[in-house]
Motif scaffolding. Structure first.
Motif, short mmCIF file in Angstrom:
data_model
loop_
_atom_site.label_atom_id
_atom_site.label_comp_id
_atom_site.label_asym_id
_atom_site.label_seq_id
_atom_site.Cartn_x
_atom_site.Cartn_y
_atom_site.Cartn_z
N LEU A 147 0.83 -1.21 0.00
CA LEU A 147 0.00 0.00 0.00
C LEU A 147 0.86 1.25 0.00
CD1 LEU A 147 -2.80 -0.99 2.54
CD2 LEU A 147 -3.03 -0.70 0.07
N GLU A 148 1.94 1.27 0.75
CA GLU A 148 2.82 2.44 0.77
C GLU A 148 3.48 2.64 -0.59
OE1 GLU A 148 5.52 1.73 3.90
OE2 GLU A 148 4.10 2.32 5.51
N ALA A 149 3.88 1.59 -1.28
CA ALA A 149 4.50 1.71 -2.62
C ALA A 149 3.49 2.27 -3.61
CB ALA A 149 5.03 0.36 -3.07
N ALA A 150 2.23 1.83 -3.52
CA ALA A 150 1.20 2.35 -4.44
C ALA A 150 0.98 3.83 -4.21
CB ALA A 150 -0.09 1.57 -4.25
N HIS A 181 3.77 5.90 -5.90
CA HIS A 181 3.61 5.90 -7.36
C HIS A 181 2.55 6.91 -7.78
CE1 HIS A 181 3.62 4.39 -11.48
NE2 HIS A 181 2.28 4.23 -11.40
N ALA A 182 1.44 6.96 -7.04
CA ALA A 182 0.37 7.91 -7.41
C ALA A 182 0.84 9.34 -7.26
CB ALA A 182 -0.85 7.65 -6.53
N ILE A 183 1.65 9.59 -6.22
CA ILE A 183 2.15 10.96 -6.04
C ILE A 183 3.06 11.36 -7.19
CG2 ILE A 183 3.61 12.38 -4.55
CD1 ILE A 183 2.51 10.79 -2.17
N LEU A 184 3.91 10.46 -7.67
CA LEU A 184 4.84 10.78 -8.76
C LEU A 184 4.09 11.04 -10.07
CD1 LEU A 184 7.72 8.21 -8.05
CD2 LEU A 184 7.71 10.68 -7.63
N GLU A 185 2.95 10.41 -10.29
CA GLU A 185 2.19 10.61 -11.51
C GLU A 185 1.55 12.00 -11.58
OE1 GLU A 185 -0.60 7.46 -11.68
OE2 GLU A 185 0.81 6.01 -12.52
#
Length: 908
Positions: A259-262, A265-269
């Motif tokens: 969950l933390e990795a997801a 990733h959303a923040i970088l997008e």
């Protein structure tokens, strides 16, 4: 694993024996170590050392209710306790080392007060906990800490306590430092099981049951059935099975990392969107900086403009304030100058005006203006800032000078005026009583002329109160001459015009016919003259006191109420012009009359009244002395008249009048006491005579005197007369007894005749006068005693041998029996017959001789029948007693009966 002390049956039995008699059942007993703040806290060594204790959980069934207790049992020093129960314990104890013979002492807590269970975090082992109770007296003292041997013992004890609270109390205490779920899991894992076998048809079957089924140990779960179902449903949402808690925890960690990795990733997008937002923020910041610069420029310009406006407003306000102050100052100066101005007409009146009656209105107006002007320059009425002005000080000095000049002129005028008024009245003889004409003093014209200056005196008091003292003395000295002259002339003419013959003062001595006739003379005119003196002058003196008090500005309440004694006497003989003495002063200055009663003024008033009326009492004394010389008994009437007037004088300002009446009352009482003393000396002279026979002369004359004294009683003179009666009768009775002692042979005859005469003469008066009734009964008792003694003497004289014989028998009956008396010397039957022959032969002659002896020395023949009846009765009583003695001692002897003796006496 070592055996737990909770399973020690010997310890359990010792605890049960320790609480024997409490009807409680031990559910668990376990050994613990007690300490206070031993983990991470500084304390004394003695308090940090662990002390061995035994914790026992017990239950008590009381009806439908169950009570739970936690008991703390301790050991004594050296292994022996000073209070408790001696028990034997095993040596195989692993926790602590104890002696074999021990005593348990206990302290108990009620589990219903258990509010908190806290495991101490400072203890790394987790075996130390505290129990908090909400009913401890001192909450400021840290609760004791209990340390178990291991975690299993701790969990076992706490589970037992929590299950007890849940089952018995229906609630759980607050648990701190330990997970309840962990406790429940421990309880499930550590619930012991017991294998039992059942014999059935197919053979034995092995069955596994928990201890709760066998009722060995009650270890219930801390999680309810509903809570357990919810937890299973939650765990069932996972498709994979969970074998162990570590595997489940590992899976949760992996999911958390995913969950933390997801999220990263959303923040970088979203980076392009963030750049656009940052560019917009930078443009807005530039606009804000430009606006801030413009606002700073406008703020500086506005500040300069505001300072210019404030400067203009300040100059305008100062000009306006100066204008207003100048106008107010001019008005205030005008008012001050008006206060400082002295009207010429008032100045002329105060310094050199006349005090004639026609000019009094101007004088009063000038006084009123002067009073207000002086008060207006005083600090309460004048602003304090003006008090020290030179003009104000000079004007104040000028007004004080005017006041002093006017007060001096007015005081001198009034002193001369009072003296001239009185001199004019004294020089005119028509104001006083003359030969053949009694004249009531009339001061209406004098008071009318004085009232002209009443208002002037009020203003003089307000201007200078010290000037009233000399004026009061001048008025008192002048009017005192007039009052004393009026009283002297009136008293002289009153005595000269009263016709009354002089009464004899020898009331209680043997008197001649001429003195007896003078005693019956009517002397009522004497007391009438005294009453007339009081009727005329007492209201006059009260009026003068009242007039003087108000005319001379004394702050005292009203003196004479409407319709009081001052307006007329009891008989209404006061003249109709008495109402002309109305003062008419109280409305001069109502504020002055509301000051109330002033004790200092009242004392000064009474002192002035002493000067006003002093010396007038001598003329009243002369009337009292003159009345006493004519008829001393008239003192009784005068005393009653004086008391009546004295009871009507209650005003404080008429103090001298009350003193005068009190002195008159004392004078009258003194003269009457003098008369009583002289009469008592007349009575005492009788005992100096050689021999007195018959009724003394003062006995009947006292009845005449008492009758006349009763006729003279008026008002409250009863006490005066009763005191005279007491003194008279006491001297009379003492004199009677002394005269009787001079001749004991005839003393009883003398006493009974005089006491009988006293009763006969005072019979009518004793029925209406309580004091005389008392002496009447006293004389009656003395008469009866004298009669008894005289009659007994006569009876014994004639029948001495008879009654002496009876007395001998009575004396012997105290020591011997009646049967032995006839054998005593002189009391035989022969002696009895000889005595009866000598005493009762010719008894009729003896009785006749007894009657003659009774009649021989009696001077009052009217007493003889009653005395003879008493004598016969007394003789019969004595003879009856003698006959009873003879019948008891000599039953065979015959003597004349009592009936025969009674018939013989009746025939005599």
């Amino acid at each position: 694993m070592a055996k737990s002390s909770a399973d020690d049956e010997e310890l359990r039995r010792a605890c049960e024996v320790a609480i024997e008699g409490t009807k409680q059942q031990i559910e668990m007993s376990i050994r613990v170590a007690k300490s206070r703040g031993a983990w991470g806290k500084s304390a004394k060594l003695g308090r940090q050392m662990a002390k061995p204790r035994v914790l026992a959980i017990s239950m008590k069934q009381k009806g439908q209710r169950t009570k739970a207790f936690l008991r703390v049992l301790k050991y004594s020093n050296g292994g022996v306790l000073e209070y408790g129960l001696w028990i034997w314990v095993s040596d195989t104890q692993e926790e602590l080392s104890f002696p074999r013979l021990m005593m348990l002492a206990c302290k108990d807590y009620k589990l219903k007060h258990l509010s908190k269970v806290e495991v101490i975090t400072n203890d790394p082992s987790g075996c130390t906990f505290t129990l908090g109770f909400d009913n401890l007296r001192s909450q400021s003292v840290a609760p004791p800490q209990w340390t178990m041997r291991n975690i299993d013992d701790r969990n076992r004890l706490l589970m037992c306590i929590l299950n007890m609270c849940k089952d018995v109390l229906g609630r759980l205490p607050k648990v701190v430092g330990i997970d309840v779920v962990e406790m429940a899991l421990w309880a499930k894992e550590n619930t012991p099981t017991v294998t039992t076998q059942k014999n059935v048809q197919d053979g034995p079957v092995v069955a596994t049951v928990t201890e709760s089924d066998l009722k060995v140990t009650v270890e219930r779960e801390l999680v309810s059935q509903a809570e357990e179902e919810d937890m299973e449903a939650l765990l069932g949402t996972y498709v994979m099975g969970i074998g162990e808690a570590e595997a489940f925890s590992e899976r949760l960690k992996r999911e958390l990392q995913a969950l933390e990795a997801a999220n990263v990733h959303a923040i970088l997008e979203t980076e392009p969107l963030i750049d656009e937002v940052l560019q917009g923020l930078e443009a807005a910041t530039n606009c804000v900086d430009d606006m801030d610069e413009w606002l700073g420029i406008f703020n500086v310009k506005l500040r300069h403009m505001r300072e210019d406006i404030e400067s203009i407003e300040t100059r305008n306000n100062k000009l306006e304030m100066q204008s207003v102050n100048n106008k107010a100052l001019i008005e205030e100066l005008d008012r001050l100058l008006e206060r400082l101005r002295v009207p010429s007409e008032y100045a002329a009146c105060l310094t050199g005006g006349s005090f004639d009656e026609a000019r009094m209105l101007q004088n009063v107006e000038a006084c009123e203006w002067l009073t207000k002007a002086i008060q207006g320059l005083e600090v309460p009425n004048l602003d304090p800032i003006y008090a020290n002005l030179r003009a104000v000080k000079e004007k104040r000095a000028e007004l004080e000078k005017l006041k002093t000049t006017f007060v001096k002129r007015a005081s001198e005028f009034l002193r001369n005026y009072f003296s001239s008024l009185v001199d004019f009245m004294i020089s005119d003889k028509s104001y006083f009583s003359q030969r053949g004409q009694l004249k009531r003093p009339d001061h209406a014209d004098l008071r009318y002329k004085c009232r002209t200056y009443a208002r002037l005196l009020q203003h003089l008091k307000s201007l200078d109160k010290s000037c009233l003292g000399p004026l009061r003395k001048a008025y008192c000295s002048s009017l005192n001459l007039l009052l004393r002259r009026e009283a002297r002339e009136f008293a002289n003419e009153l005595r000269a015009s009263t016709k009354a013959s002089k009464s004899s003062t020898f009331w209680l001595e043997a008197a001649t016919a001429s003195s007896q006739s003078s005693n019956t003379a009517d002397t009522s005119s004497v007391s009438d003259a005294y009453a007339k003196m009081l009727t005329i002058f007492i209201p006059l003196l009260v009026d003068e006191s009242s007039f003087f008090a108000h005319f001379m500005c004394f702050e005292v309440p009203a003196l004479v109420p409407p319709g009081g004694v001052a307006n007329g006497n009891k008989n209404g003989s006061y003249d109709d012009d008495a109402n002309d003495d109305d003062l008419g002063i109280m409305d001069i200055d109502e504020n002055d009359s509301k000051g109330g009663k002033n004790s200092a003024d009242l004392a000064a008033l009474n002192e002035s009244l002493q000067d006003l009326l002093n010396g007038i009492q001598e003329d009243f004394y002369a009337v009292v002395d003159w009345a006493y010389k004519i008829d001393p008994l008239r003192c009784i009437s005068m005393h009653g008249i004086t008391e009546r007037y004295l009871s009507g004088q209650k005003a404080d300002a008429a103090g001298f009048v009350r003193l005068l009446l009190g002195d008159l009352e004392s004078r009258v009482s003194m003269q009457f006491a003098r008369f009583v003393d002289e009469a008592c000396h007349q009575i005492e002279r009788n005992e100096r005579n050689v021999r007195q026979m018959g009724v003394l002369s003062y006995i009947p004359r006292f009845a005449t005197l008492a009758t006349r004294m009763e006729q003279y009683i008026q008002g409250q003179s009863r006490d005066l007369v009763d005191q005279a009666y007491t003194k008279f009768v006491s001297i009379m009775f003492v004199t009677l007894e002394k005269i009787g002692q001079t001749d004991p042979k005839y003393a009883d005859i003398f006493l009974l005749e005089n006491y009988a005469a006293f009763q006969n003469s005072l019979y009518d008066l004793a029925n209406v006068v309580p004091t005389l009734a008392k002496f009447y009964h006293q004389a009656s008792e003395a008469y009866e005693q004298a009669c008894t003694r005289h009659i007994s003497m006569i009876i014994y004289y004639q029948f001495e041998r008879l009654f002496q014989y009876a007395r001998k028998i009575e004396d012997l009956m105290y020591t011997i029996t009646p049967e032995e008396i006839p054998f005593q010397l002189g009391l035989s039957k022969m002696d009895l017959r000889k005595m009866l022959k000598s005493s009762l032969s010719g008894v009729d002659k003896s009785i006749a001789a007894m009657y003659k002896k009774l009649q021989k020395n009696l001077t009052s023949e009217e007493l003889l029948p009653s005395l003879w009846d008493k004598c016969k009765k007394e003789f019969l009583d004595k003879y009856d007693s003698f006959a009873q003695l003879v019948a008891k001692i000599y039953p065979s002897e015959n003597i004349p009966s009592v009936g025969e003796m009674r018939d013989l006496l009746a025939s005599m």
